[in-house]
Design an enzyme around this catalytic site. Structure first.
Site, mmCIF file in Angstrom:
data_model
loop_
_atom_site.group_PDB
_atom_site.id
_atom_site.type_symbol
_atom_site.label_atom_id
_atom_site.label_comp_id
_atom_site.label_asym_id
_atom_site.label_seq_id
_atom_site.Cartn_x
_atom_site.Cartn_y
_atom_site.Cartn_z
ATOM 1 N N HIS A 1 47.000 43.198 45.993
ATOM 2 C CA HIS A 1 47.055 44.496 45.308
ATOM 3 C C HIS A 1 46.052 45.451 45.946
ATOM 4 O O HIS A 1 45.105 45.013 46.618
ATOM 5 C CB HIS A 1 46.708 44.343 43.820
ATOM 6 N N ASP B 1 60.576 35.204 39.735
ATOM 7 C CA ASP B 1 59.119 35.085 39.629
ATOM 8 C C ASP B 1 58.445 36.393 39.247
ATOM 9 O O ASP B 1 58.776 37.456 39.743
ATOM 10 C CB ASP B 1 58.502 34.585 40.928
ATOM 11 N N HIS C 1 53.482 27.689 39.845
ATOM 12 C CA HIS C 1 52.092 27.856 39.378
ATOM 13 C C HIS C 1 51.736 27.218 38.019
ATOM 14 O O HIS C 1 51.422 27.889 37.056
ATOM 15 C CB HIS C 1 51.664 29.326 39.369
ATOM 16 N N HIS D 1 53.929 36.678 47.845
ATOM 17 C CA HIS D 1 54.471 38.024 47.628
ATOM 18 C C HIS D 1 54.108 38.880 48.833
ATOM 19 O O HIS D 1 52.932 39.168 49.050
ATOM 20 C CB HIS D 1 53.903 38.632 46.346
ATOM 21 N N LEU D 2 55.115 39.237 49.622
ATOM 22 C CA LEU D 2 54.849 40.036 50.829
ATOM 23 C C LEU D 2 54.965 41.541 50.570
ATOM 24 O O LEU D 2 54.607 42.347 51.411
ATOM 25 C CB LEU D 2 55.792 39.619 51.961
ATOM 26 N N HIS E 1 55.260 30.049 47.882
ATOM 27 C CA HIS E 1 55.137 31.074 46.848
ATOM 28 C C HIS E 1 54.227 32.216 47.316
ATOM 29 O O HIS E 1 53.009 32.152 47.179
ATOM 30 C CB HIS E 1 54.579 30.451 45.570
ATOM 31 N N ASP F 1 50.726 31.595 45.604
ATOM 32 C CA ASP F 1 51.087 32.749 44.775
ATOM 33 C C ASP F 1 50.298 33.967 45.273
ATOM 34 O O ASP F 1 49.785 34.762 44.478
ATOM 35 C CB ASP F 1 50.811 32.492 43.280
HETATM 36 ZN ZN LIG Z 1 54.306 34.780 42.037
#
Ligand SMILES: [Zn+2]
Length: 440
Positions: free
Chosen positions: A324, A166, A246, A76-77, A74, A320
């Site tokens: 940011h 997701d 999650h 986020h790239l 899990h 996860d």
């Molecule tokens: Zn996620």
């Protein structure tokens, strides 16, 4: 190119190995594994003749733990579309720093990974610029809008290992039913972001006394639990392959525990290091870096998550990882985006479960490597150190401590609520895609 790792303490739950071993790697694959016991006392170390070979890299892992590279299901790239937050290059650099050699990337990019063209773009970039292996996760619905199924079959053929919207739940139960029916036919996993949007609407932290005190709108635990209940019911109806992302509440753990006991289809679940490490108290002071979705919960939820990991209700630990930009996180708490940059602190935070005797080291490797590989259907290549498997390996000094500093992250995201924490078990060496990454 040959790599020889000698005298490391190998932990591999898939073969119940917990002993000193030598490992020979050839052309990116595990070639041979020799247990110290089998080598016999007083006999010459099998590494001796090989040390003179200039084509061979020798890694002395004496006193270190050697484990299969971690599989993070899990992540986020952010690429394509949000390269200012993270790229395939920086995200996978952060992964190998954290001992993670396989990452699954979630589809909420721009454009959304809801068609084979985007899947192929990600895989191409992964080969060119990725420090580790990437397994894309395709969207369940077109544009993650929750209105119409995406091209699941074509994305699966292009290389997606699972499907998820997701970040957004699939609110339409019939659509979720169809996705789960598809998963049964093609053996493709459906990952649920379990959140009832109408219950969670406008919430920015866990609902309770603290949210009232801080004057922030809360998200009740039930927003997650209602949705998990629905998805368990749909898995029961369809026989599909459901994975809950999650998990954050005590009620969710109990729902999963009961469903698993009943033997409902193939249900698996993951949690993230922040849900077993910190509580909603981290939000005090309106700390944007503690804003996540689902939100950080109470002490009793943290305890239940730990129990769920211990008794096997929760199969896997995933990060996860949600990087940011600093400016986005430092603004008003209400408007800050949710997420933690988690790839580089995951192993250290999870190792605390071993120190707290929640998991054995072998069980930890199971949760972070073997189980996710099995759930994703990639266990023939990943998640184990056995002849023929990919040579994804992490070597760690479990006694060496380090201080978490976002400024040192390889990830573009420095958003961590663990700044200044002292952790153990930062990888000394990671081997991924046939390359050796060493750190002092
Ligand atoms: Zn996620």
């Amino acid at each position: 190119m040959k790599i020889f790792i000698k005298n490391g303490h190998l932990i591999d739950p898939t073969r119940k190995i917990d002993e000193i071993c030598d490992i020979l790697i050839e052309d990116g694959k595990i070639k041979e594994l020799q247990r110290l016991k089998a080598r016999g006392k007083g006999q010459a170390n099998s590494s001796e003749p090989r040390t003179q070979n200039p084509e061979q890299e020798i890694i002395d892992a004496s006193g270190m733990i050697v484990m299969p590279g971690l599989v993070d299901m899990h992540v986020h790239l952010r690429e394509p579309g949000f390269e200012y937050k993270e790229t395939i290059k920086t995200g996978t650099e952060a992964a190998v720093r954290g001992g993670i050699t396989s990452v699954c990337c979630m589809p909420n990019t721009n454009p959304v990974n809801d068609n084979p063209g985007i899947t192929e773009f990600i895989l191409r970039k992964a080969i060119q610029e990725g420090s580790c292996t990437i397994f894309p996760i395709g969207a369940i619905t077109k544009g993650q809008k929750g209105e119409e199924l995406a091209e699941l079959g074509m994305m699966y053929d292009a290389g997606c290992v699972a499907f998820s919207d997701d970040g957004r739940p699939v609110m339409d139960s019939l659509l979720m039913r169809r996705a789960l029916e598809y998963s049964r036919i093609r053996k493709a996993l459906i990952i649920s972001h379990a959140e009832d949007m109408s219950l969670a609407a406008g919430g920015v932290m866990n609902e309770g006394l603290l949210s009232i005190t801080l004057g922030l709108k809360g998200i009740p635990a039930q927003a997650e639990e209602v949705m998990i209940s629905r998805d368990i019911a749909l898995a029961e109806l369809t026989g599909g392959r459901l994975h809950i992302a999650h998990v954050s509440t005590a009620g969710s753990v109990e729902l999963l525990r009961t469903a698993k006991k009943r033997g409902v289809a193939e249900i698996t679940a993951e949690t993230c290091p922040h849900y077993f490490s910190i509580t909603e108290e981290a939000v005090v002071g309106y700390n944007g870096n503690a804003k996540v979705n689902p939100p950080l919960r109470r002490k009793k939820d943290v305890d239940a998550i730990r129990d769920g990991l211990q008794d096997g209700t929760i199969d896997a630990i995933a990060t996860d990882h949600a990087p940011h930009h600093k400016d986005e996180k430092s603004g008003e708490f209400d408007n800050a985006p949710s997420g933690i940059s988690g790839l580089e602190t995951s192993l250290g935070l999870s190792m605390r479960l071993v120190d707290d005797r929640i998991l054995t080291l072998s069980q930890l490797v199971e949760k972070m490597s073997a189980a996710p590989a099995r759930i994703l259907g990639i266990a023939d290549k990943k998640g184990a150190i056995r002849a023929g498997a990919d040579a994804d390996i992490v070597i760690i000094d479990t006694n060496k401590e380090y201080t978490v500093s976002g400024a040192d992250f390889r990830s573009k995201g420095r958003n961590t609520p663990f700044e200044g924490w002292t952790l153990k078990a930062q990888p000394a060496v990671t081997i991924a895609k046939g390359r050796i990454y060493r750190w002092e």
